[in-house]
Design an enzyme around this catalytic site. Structure first.
Site, PDB file in Angstrom:
ATOM      1  N   ARG A 107       0.758  -1.251  -0.004  1.00  0.00           N
ATOM      2  CA  ARG A 107       0.084   0.070   0.014  1.00  0.00           C
ATOM      3  C   ARG A 107       0.718   1.279  -0.039  1.00  0.00           C
ATOM      4  NH1 ARG A 107      -4.935   1.794   0.308  1.00  0.00           N
ATOM      5  NH2 ARG A 107      -5.910   3.050   2.184  1.00  0.00           N
ATOM      6  N   THR A 374     -10.037   2.079  -8.134  1.00  0.00           N
ATOM      7  CA  THR A 374      -9.710   0.787  -7.428  1.00  0.00           C
ATOM      8  C   THR A 374     -10.176  -0.067  -8.174  1.00  0.00           C
ATOM      9  OG1 THR A 374     -10.217   1.605  -5.156  1.00  0.00           O
ATOM     10  CG2 THR A 374     -10.104  -0.510  -5.364  1.00  0.00           C
ATOM     11  N   SER A 446     -10.186  -0.025   2.996  1.00  0.00           N
ATOM     12  CA  SER A 446     -11.444  -0.798   3.000  1.00  0.00           C
ATOM     13  C   SER A 446     -11.187  -1.908   1.952  1.00  0.00           C
ATOM     14  CB  SER A 446     -12.757   0.031   2.328  1.00  0.00           C
ATOM     15  OG  SER A 446     -12.888   1.005   3.156  1.00  0.00           O
ATOM     16  N   GLY A 466     -14.810   0.214  -4.700  1.00  0.00           N
ATOM     17  CA  GLY A 466     -15.972   1.066  -4.430  1.00  0.00           C
ATOM     18  C   GLY A 466     -15.806   1.624  -2.758  1.00  0.00           C
ATOM     19  N   GLY A 467     -14.655   2.001  -2.455  1.00  0.00           N
ATOM     20  CA  GLY A 467     -14.432   2.394  -0.906  1.00  0.00           C
ATOM     21  C   GLY A 467     -14.864   1.512  -0.085  1.00  0.00           C
TER      22      GLY A 467
HETATM   23  O1  DON Z   1      -8.103   1.604   0.100  1.00  0.00           O
HETATM   24  C1  DON Z   1      -9.265   2.088   0.496  1.00  0.00           C
HETATM   25  O2  DON Z   1      -9.896   1.961   1.079  1.00  0.00           O
HETATM   26  C2  DON Z   1      -9.622   3.187  -0.927  1.00  0.00           C
HETATM   27  N1  DON Z   1      -8.531   4.048  -1.185  1.00  0.00           N
HETATM   28  C3  DON Z   1     -10.077   2.644  -1.695  1.00  0.00           C
HETATM   29  C4  DON Z   1     -10.900   3.433  -2.772  1.00  0.00           C
HETATM   30  C5  DON Z   1     -11.826   2.951  -3.770  1.00  0.00           C
HETATM   31  O3  DON Z   1     -12.329   1.823  -3.858  1.00  0.00           O
HETATM   32  C6  DON Z   1     -12.590   3.823  -4.721  1.00  0.00           C
HETATM   33  N2  DON Z   1     -13.472   3.569  -5.183  1.00  0.00           N
HETATM   34  N3  DON Z   1     -14.344   3.073  -5.621  1.00  0.00           N
END
Ligand code: DON
Length: 561
Positions: A107, A374, A446, A466-467
């Protein structure tokens, strides 16, 4: 609603049940079929071109790790709004010969000059600074992670694996409907960045249409320049110099020392049982533990008897999701904060979570639903090795900035930190001190790829984008397969819900039947209806019978062979 002749012939009691079931269930139909069956291997990705890249590597004799890495590099080209060499991710790996799981955390990491108060202006947190701009950029981990995975488990060299991605970038690829939509939506921001506008907008500033060709020559050249020693060339060589010079010119924090110090981490995977299965997940800073807690709370819950997406089942999900997201605040980068995962996954904590779910107290004030940055991908090879990988540059087109000469899009992963306690991020997730910014720290994520075994053998894998809806989406797709015995395609297509405690509102996809929605409202839930919640892929594995599907909400595909 028409009741079929077959139903009319059934005894009255059964008729009532069948009609009630039909009122509360409806699998939405999508334009494209994103599922496949396979005998030897399977690659599932949000980009069909990228899945083809992975299958090409499998057919050349590569294993699941080689193919996953090839797919990740290719999707970084074909969905550059979601991920790429400027980002980072998580890889959960099962090596069949060793009967062992491995968790690779690559990450993005806060720069050494980052400070807890770096987003405070005049005594107030300015959340926008962590997104859309140079201060949102964290140290990229993608290439270091790919290199670490290849060195430990791969059978091929970087250039062989990167060849399909280089070809897609250099010769061009047809923009998917999803990518064309993302570009159109962000065109006014992309216009402000010379690199992004040159590659992704037409000369008149308009957005390309689905099917129009996009060429990323500079990215192709960067991938080629990494040769077969990508870490040296990316973190210590010419790419590093160009990146650092760009940062200096724009007032960014990322320095040469940040790049040379970057290390991916092999961490211990975490696991918990669910209905006779073992579920393996990424440890913190992933939210894998949150999914395991939620599954734990629903274990032995006789969900199958309630019916998939029935109101009583959804009510249980909502309560468990709410409590799981409250617990999420206890997760963070374990190298900085003690996260007692064993305790969080203990029967005692899960029993408490279950009890809290039965007596909900917290009601807090709705998140933005659209966001498809993502990328998740899943690979199974002929030897039974499995990779579940999620990678990201955070929000769509990350920081909305690129280093033009490198064709590299900068992430805005710093936004996943809590810029100040209680201040919500792009996904309306409120953070606590555990997730505050520190130099060298990784923000809570997430992203949560999982692999599930039965009697020691993998039977399914899933992951998504999706966050925070990754957490709820992975949970629901896993339950659709494990509790309701749906196949991969139906499991990902079923309508989903999302509840994350704050804001305390249940987000429901519009494909959820109206009767189900009103039943939830009658139970007292406040609903917000949205077109789509995230994107989740899945593969189920039985001997010589692999079934895979990517989420038709985002497109992409599964390719088996
Ligand atoms: O790592 C995370 O939780 C976020 N950076 C994920 C972002 C994401 O999934 C964007 N969209 N849908």
């Amino acid at each position: 609603m028409a009741v079929s002749k077959a139903v009319m012939l059934m005894p009255r009691g059964i008729q009532v049940c069948v009609v009630a079931l039909a009122l509360f269930t409806a699998t939405p139909s999508y334009a494209a079929d994103t599922s496949a069956v396979g005998v030897h291997g399977m690659v599932v990705s949000e980009s069909e071109d990228a899945a083809r890249a992975g299958v090409e590597i499998l057919k050349q004799g590569g294993n699941a790790v080689d193919a996953a890495v090839a797919t990740a590099l290719a999707v970084g080209v074909t969905n550059p709004a979601a991920c790429g060499i400027g980002g980072g991710g998580f890889m959960l790996i099962y090596i069949a010969k060793a009967h062992a799981f491995y968790a690779l955390d690559y990450r993005e990491t806060a720069p050494l000059q980052a400070r807890p108060d770096m987003y405070m202006r005049n005594g107030k947190p300015d959340e926008d600074l962590a997104r859309d701009g140079i201060l949102g950029v964290a140290v990229p981990g993608e290439i270091a992670g790919i290199d670490a995975a290849l060195r430990r488990f791969g059978t091929m060299k970087f250039q062989q694996i990167a060849a399909p991605a280089e070809k897609l970038a250099g010769d061009g690829y047809a923009a998917s409907p999803h990518l064309a939509g993302e570009i159109a939506q962000l065109a006014s921001k992309l216009k402000n960045d010379p690199g992004l506008s040159q590659v992704f907008l037409k000369p008149d500033g308009s957005a390309p249409k689905a099917g129009d060709m996009i060429v990323e020559k500079n990215l192709a050249a960067t991938l080629k320049s990494l040769c077969d020693d990508p870490v040296r060339n990316f973190y210590h060589g010419q790419v590093a110099s160009a990146l650092v010079a760009f940062m200096k010119a724009r007032g960014g924090l990322l320095s040469a020392a940040d790049l040379t110090n970057y290390r991916p981490d092999w961490r211990d995977p975490i696991r918990r049982r669910y209905e006779g299965h073992e579920v393996y997940a990424m440890p913190p800073p992933s939210s894998g533990g949150v999914v395991l807690e939620m599954l734990g709370a629903l274990d032995s819950g006789h969900l199958a008897g309630l019916g998939v997406n029935s109101p009583p089942y959804l009510a249980r999900l909502i309560e468990v999701m709410r409590q799981g997201f409250i617990d999420r605040e206890r997760y963070a980068d374990p190298d900085f904060i003690g996260v007692d995962v064993q305790k969080l996954l203990s029967d005692t904590n899960i029993q408490q979570l279950r009890e809290r779910a039965l007596h909900p107290k917290e009601m807090r004030p709705p998140p933005a639903a659209h966001d498809h940055g993502t990328s998740n991908l899943l690979v199974v090879d002929k030897d039974g090795n499995v990779v579940a990988l999620t990678t990201t540059i955070n929000t769509v087109f990350g920081a909305k900035m690129s280093v033009p000469a490198l064709g590299l899009i900068l992430n805005d992963e710093m936004d996943d930190f809590a810029v100040a306690p209680g201040v919500p991020n792009a996904y309306h997730l409120e953070g606590e001190r555990a997730n505050e910014v520190r130099p060298g720290k990784r923000p809570l994520s997430s992203m949560t790829p999982i692999i599930v075994t039965k009697s020691g053998v993998p039977v399914m894998t899933t992951g998504g984008s999706g966050g925070p809806t990754i957490v709820s989406g992975v949970l629901q797709v896993a339950l659709n397969i494990l509790a309701f015995h749906l196949d991969a395609a139906s499991a990902v297509a079923e309508p989903r819900i999302h509840e994350q405690a704050a804001p305390d509102i249940v987000i429901v996809e519009q494909a959820m039947p109206p009767a189900t929605r009103s039943a939830l409202e009658q139970m007292g839930y406040k609903l917000k209806v949205v077109p789509n919640l995230g994107a989740v892929g899945a593969i189920t594995m039985a001997p010589a019978n692999l079934r895979g599907a990517f989420d038709p909400r985002k497109g992409g595909g599964a390719i088996g062979y």
